[in-house]
Enzyme design. Structure first.
Site, PDB file in Angstrom:
ATOM      1  N   ARG B 307       0.858  -1.184   0.000  1.00 17.49           N
ATOM      2  CA  ARG B 307       0.000   0.000   0.000  1.00 17.49           C
ATOM      3  C   ARG B 307       0.894   1.233   0.000  1.00 17.49           C
ATOM      4  O   ARG B 307       1.443   1.617   1.027  1.00 17.49           O
ATOM      5  CB  ARG B 307      -0.899  -0.004   1.250  1.00 17.49           C
ATOM      6  CG  ARG B 307      -2.079   0.965   1.163  1.00 17.49           C
ATOM      7  CD  ARG B 307      -2.739   1.150   2.525  1.00 17.49           C
ATOM      8  NE  ARG B 307      -1.992   2.117   3.298  1.00 17.49           N
ATOM      9  CZ  ARG B 307      -1.879   2.104   4.626  1.00 17.49           C
ATOM     10  NH1 ARG B 307      -2.458   1.169   5.340  1.00 17.49           N
ATOM     11  NH2 ARG B 307      -1.170   3.032   5.241  1.00 17.49           N
ATOM     12  N   HIS B 311      -3.775   4.865   4.234  1.00 17.54           N
ATOM     13  CA  HIS B 311      -4.937   3.975   4.233  1.00 17.54           C
ATOM     14  C   HIS B 311      -6.119   4.689   3.580  1.00 17.54           C
ATOM     15  O   HIS B 311      -6.787   4.155   2.707  1.00 17.54           O
ATOM     16  CB  HIS B 311      -5.284   3.554   5.656  1.00 17.54           C
ATOM     17  CG  HIS B 311      -6.594   2.856   5.758  1.00 17.54           C
ATOM     18  ND1 HIS B 311      -6.770   1.556   5.320  1.00 17.54           N
ATOM     19  CD2 HIS B 311      -7.808   3.259   6.211  1.00 17.54           C
ATOM     20  CE1 HIS B 311      -8.035   1.194   5.517  1.00 17.54           C
ATOM     21  NE2 HIS B 311      -8.685   2.215   6.051  1.00 17.54           N
ATOM     22  N   TYR B 320       3.136   5.800  11.610  1.00 10.29           N
ATOM     23  CA  TYR B 320       3.259   4.407  12.032  1.00 10.29           C
ATOM     24  C   TYR B 320       4.184   3.542  11.178  1.00 10.29           C
ATOM     25  O   TYR B 320       4.413   2.389  11.479  1.00 10.29           O
ATOM     26  CB  TYR B 320       1.874   3.750  12.157  1.00 10.29           C
ATOM     27  CG  TYR B 320       0.983   3.878  10.931  1.00 10.29           C
ATOM     28  CD1 TYR B 320       1.178   3.062   9.823  1.00 10.29           C
ATOM     29  CD2 TYR B 320      -0.049   4.807  10.894  1.00 10.29           C
ATOM     30  CE1 TYR B 320       0.366   3.170   8.708  1.00 10.29           C
ATOM     31  CE2 TYR B 320      -0.877   4.925   9.773  1.00 10.29           C
ATOM     32  CZ  TYR B 320      -0.669   4.110   8.689  1.00 10.29           C
ATOM     33  OH  TYR B 320      -1.484   4.216   7.584  1.00 10.29           O
TER      34      TYR B 320
HETATM   35  C1  LIG Z   1     -15.859  -5.026  10.626  1.00 13.10           C
HETATM   36  C2  LIG Z   1     -14.943  -3.872  10.502  1.00 13.10           C
HETATM   37  N1  LIG Z   1     -14.034  -3.635  11.473  1.00 13.10           N
HETATM   38  C3  LIG Z   1     -13.212  -2.563  11.391  1.00 13.10           C
HETATM   39  C4  LIG Z   1     -13.275  -1.704  10.345  1.00 13.10           C
HETATM   40  C5  LIG Z   1     -12.378  -0.459  10.280  1.00 13.10           C
HETATM   41  N2  LIG Z   1     -11.359  -0.611   9.232  1.00 13.10           N
HETATM   42  C6  LIG Z   1     -11.575  -0.137   7.997  1.00 13.10           C
HETATM   43  S1  LIG Z   1     -10.339  -0.514   6.952  1.00 13.10           S
HETATM   44  C7  LIG Z   1      -9.452  -1.296   8.171  1.00 13.10           C
HETATM   45  C8  LIG Z   1      -8.138  -1.939   7.853  1.00 13.10           C
HETATM   46  C9  LIG Z   1      -8.249  -3.004   6.805  1.00 13.10           C
HETATM   47  O1  LIG Z   1      -6.992  -3.474   6.440  1.00 13.10           O
HETATM   48  P1  LIG Z   1      -6.805  -4.555   5.301  1.00 13.10           P
HETATM   49  O2  LIG Z   1      -7.803  -5.635   5.432  1.00 13.10           O
HETATM   50  O3  LIG Z   1      -5.390  -4.976   5.298  1.00 13.10           O
HETATM   51  O4  LIG Z   1      -7.170  -3.785   3.956  1.00 13.10           O
HETATM   52  P2  LIG Z   1      -6.423  -2.533   3.303  1.00 13.10           P
HETATM   53  O5  LIG Z   1      -7.091  -1.319   3.852  1.00 13.10           O
HETATM   54  O6  LIG Z   1      -4.999  -2.609   3.647  1.00 13.10           O
HETATM   55  O7  LIG Z   1      -6.670  -2.619   1.836  1.00 13.10           O
HETATM   56  C10 LIG Z   1     -10.148  -1.236   9.378  1.00 13.10           C
HETATM   57  C11 LIG Z   1      -9.672  -1.795  10.655  1.00 13.10           C
HETATM   58  C12 LIG Z   1     -14.234  -1.991   9.356  1.00 13.10           C
HETATM   59  N3  LIG Z   1     -14.371  -1.210   8.270  1.00 13.10           N
HETATM   60  N4  LIG Z   1     -15.042  -3.071   9.450  1.00 13.10           N
END
Ligand SMILES: Cc1ncc(C[n+]2csc(CCOP(=O)(O)OP(=O)(O)O)c2C)c(N)n1
Ligand SMILES: [Mg+2]
Lengths: 337, 409
Positions: B307, B311, B320
């Site tokens: 990435r 985010h 971080y």
């Molecule tokens: C059920 C749920 N828990 C927490 C979140 C908050 N949240 C949104 S994106 C994220 C991180 C996701 O990381 P990853 O799966 O690695 O995907 P990336 O963003 O890196 O593409 C979090 C914790 C959410 N959207 N849904």
């Protein structure tokens, strides 16, 4: 006393708890190194170490279950669910487990877990960053459910929650983390520094769970609410000139029926306000209980001011959210009835 | 590791701000070394691939090894063009978010090949269940850019009527399912969709994408269980971009060797793929699609990528992770790699690339002008206010009719 916003007050509460009780342990998605997406745990990992404050995998069910297991061994976990909208994967662990551990083991095991979660709307977060799911939890015997509305209460209630020994769902109105909100969209952010409840003592103190507070006295109508809408109610009173009595409920379970009844018996008119959708919301519980307790004092039907029975919209947030002006209309309906 | 005494353990990432990023710990196998089993091979034959890395483009940008999908220059140029457009679109939307034109944005910078090559290796009517970082699929499937932007700025042309946060697209016509903000939910849904296609005797497949962090959710494990049990024609992609907001992939990975290796325990064909290698992503997806279509069941694919940016518009990654991590990412930039590959084949040059960037930039700028003519979140027009009461049910009941009256719309 220092002025704090709600985030700083929560951070201070956790700082006090970590400092004074080695059994307190804190975790959540991004809650460790980063200090949480809203920064409530900022600096705590650096200060207390990786085994006191740490990141959890993205699995809300597992986060709740880990708290339950830790509490069984005597720890006092404070788990952060990143948004209240994301608490649903944890519902089985909270509803079928956490809430009933004491009861089903006849007191042999307890589950003194605190689940903190940013809650409520007003930040243009769309349907997955705006929900107020308190009624899903107030329906569950064994859970305490609280929503502070200012920095002073946030800190005192979080400490009281951790010390209560029973599970607490601790919902944090994120719209007012950094300043009170008067329910008029698109105005610059107000500051907690100019609010009396923005003064927060550094050390340990508690704000009793189960106690409401009359934050404004009046004779024409009682408005009962919690969280962000407490400030919207104050603005509505100010703006309309109505002689409004406002009750900040703070604790939904248990709720303070004495304070409510005393006020309703005085004013005879009631508006109960919540951001959540209307059907089966917590306002319905309050309305039912009030009519049982105070029926003969009532001079008008109890009015529920709520979000609509729709998912929380994004672009039309302010058509959904009970704004100051909608609140004034509700109050007029009740006071002119 | 152990000194005979259990100790409380919490993993830390290899690097935090202030450290010099160094990815040598990843130990990635060289492109071209992975064997390509038959698409209907038993899942066990993928064991090495689940802990290895399917790669086609080598460090000289040559296509090497069994997995080379041998694509025509036209198709490669098309892929390059979609990736370039994705990147320019993301850049532009980020800027507009900063100017207050939309409430939120999420870029896919550095991960364009995952979505674009993945979509191009599928048939246009294969169903996709993406997360919020696969906008490249929409470009590959030819979605109108003005429509995409109109959704992001929630204007009167937004096909989602302003109900969703930006980037949470839905496009039924393009066989693109509605994106959820709740992580992981679409993974087992994709399995259900794939099962329904099999039930109906169609030869369509379903594909889904979730992040590394999201594999921790129960829905990931539910999806793998369903996919294996029902041998569903589905492709389950884990986009391992190394980070889940501020959490390093090791918070979800634990001590497992790779995310792909988790599929083996469920009896699923499992591949780890160089997600920044257009050809490898294409080849792996093509392999999994053939397997699914011919009755071989599901494949778990870990797309190994990085990435490159924040985010979302709500976080600052320098808080971080070390600055400059992307520059030391060993698998490079997917656009640059495909571009160099085409140049190496004599099928592309710098001048044509510059022209492509110019054309795409102009397209994005022009499209935004048009989108804005249909309104913006702040200045309107939006979809009509009363539309918030629509689509809760097929027919609103008395409560919604009364509430609409109460709102006075
Ligand atoms: C059920 C749920 N828990 C927490 C979140 C908050 N949240 C949104 S994106 C994220 C991180 C996701 O990381 P990853 O799966 O690695 O995907 P990336 O963003 O890196 O593409 C979090 C914790 C959410 N959207 N849904
Ligand atoms: Mg990720």
């Amino acid at each position: 006393m220092p002025a704090m916003n709600i985030i700083q007050a929560l951070n201070s509460a956790m700082d006090v708890l970590l400092d004074t009780d080695p059994d307190v342990i804190i975790f959540g998605e991004d809650a460790g190194y980063f200090g949480g997406v809203f920064k409530a745990t900022d600096g705590l990992q650096a200060k207390y170490g990786l085994d006191r404050v740490f990141d959890a995998p993205i699995n809300e069910a597992a986060i709740a279950a880990m708290a339950i297991g830790m509490a069984a061994r005597g720890l006092k976990p404070i788990a952060e669910i990143q948004f209240a909208d994301y608490i649903f994967p944890a519902i089985d662990q909270i509803v079928s487990e956490m809430s009933r551990i004491r009861y089903r083991s006849a007191g042999q095991f307890t589950s003194g877990c605190v689940i903190r979660s940013p809650w409520g709307g007003g930040i243009r977060g769309g349907q997955t960053h705006s929900m107020s799911p308190e009624a899903f939890f107030t329906h569950v015997p064994g859970l305490q459910v609280v929503v502070p509305s200012n920095p002073y209460d946030a800190k005192g209630m979080l400490i009281a929650a951790v010390e209560s020994g029973d599970p607490v769902i601790f919902f944090e109105p994120k719209r007012i983390y950094n300043g009170p909100f008067d329910g008029v969209p698109d105005k610059p952010l107000a500051s907690w520094a100019r609010h009396p409840k923005g003064e927060v003592p550094e050390g340990r103190y508690t704000v009793e769970l189960g106690k409401a507070e009359v934050v404004r006295e009046g004779a024409a109508c009682t408005l009962i609410t919690y969280g962000t809408l407490v400030h919207v109610a104050e603005a509505a009173a100010e703006h309309s000139g109505l002689d409004l009595e406002i009750i900040d409920l703070k604790s939904l379970v248990p709720y303070d029926i004495e304070t409510i009844a005393a006020s309703v018996n005085k004013t005879g008119r009631v508006v109960v306000a919540q951001e959540a959708p209307r059907t089966s919301g917590f306002a319905a519980e309050l309305a039912a209980q009030i009519q049982e307790e105070c029926f003969y004092a009532l001079e008008a039907p109890i009015f529920r001011l709520t979000g609509w029975d729709t998912p929380y919209p994004h672009a039309h947030e302010w058509a959904y959210f009970p704004t100051r002006d909608r609140m004034i209309r509700a109050l007029k309906t009740v006071t002119e009835a | 590791m152990s000194n005979g005494q259990s100790r409380f353990h919490v993993p830390t990432p290899p690097f935090r701000p202030g450290d010099a990023p160094d990815f040598s710990y990843l130990n990635l196998p060289k492109a071209g070394t992975a064997k390509r089993p038959d698409a209907l091979a038993p899942w066990r034959d993928t064991s090495d691939l689940a802990v290895g890395l399917v790669g086609v483009l080598d460090h000289n940008h040559q296509a090497v090894g069994d997995w080379d999908p041998k694509l025509s220059p036209e198709l490669l140029r098309e892929g390059l063009s979609h990736m370039v457009l994705t990147r320019i679109y993301d850049e532009r939307m980020l800027k507009l978010q900063r100017q207050g034109k939309m409430s939120f944005y999420m870029k896919s910078t550095g991960e364009e090949a995952v979505a674009v090559a993945g979509a191009m290796a599928l048939r246009p009517n294969d169903m996709v269940f993406p997360s919020y970082r696969q906008q490249g699929i929409l470009f590959a499937r030819g979605r109108n850019i003005v429509d995409m932007m109109s959704h992001c700025i929630s204007n009167s042309r937004d096909n989602l009527k302003g109900r969703q946060l930006p980037v949470h697209y839905a496009w039924a016509e393009g066989h693109f399912y509605t994106i959820s903000g709740n992580l992981g939910t679409q993974f087992p849904q994709a399995v259900g969709y794939a099962m329904a296609c099999a039930y109906k005797g169609e030869d369509r497949v379903a594909a889904s994408w979730i992040g590394d962090g999201t594999t921790a959710e129960g829905d990931f494990h539910g999806a793998l269980t369903l996919a294996s049990t029902y041998r569903a024609p589905v492709i389950l992609n884990v986009v391992n971009n190394q980070w889940a907001i501020s959490s390093h992939q090791n918070i979800a990975l634990g001590d497992a060797p790779t995310f792909a290796s988790k599929g083996l325990g469920y009896g699923l064909a499992s591949l780890r793929v160089d997600g920044n290698d257009f050809l490898a992503v294409y080849a792996a997806t093509q392999w999994a699609a053939e397997r699914a279509r011919k009755g071989g069941g599901a494949t778990l694919i870990e797309m190994f990528t990085y990435r490159a940016d924040a985010h979302s518009t709500s976080d600052d990654p320098s808080k971080y992770r070390p600055k400059g991590e992307f520059d030391s990412w060993p698998l490079g930039d997917p656009i640059e790699r495909l571009k160099q590959h085409l140049i190496g084949k004599g099928e592309w040059d710098e001048a044509r690339h510059e022209k492509l960037v110019e054309t795409m930039t102009a397209l994005v700028v022009k499209s935004y002008k048009e989108a804005e003519s249909h309104g913006t979140l702040h200045d309107g027009p939006l979809s009509p206010t009363e539309s918030i009461f629509e689509d809760v049910y097929a027919r609103p009941d008395w409560r919604l009719r009364r509430q609409r009256q109460d709102l006075g719309v």
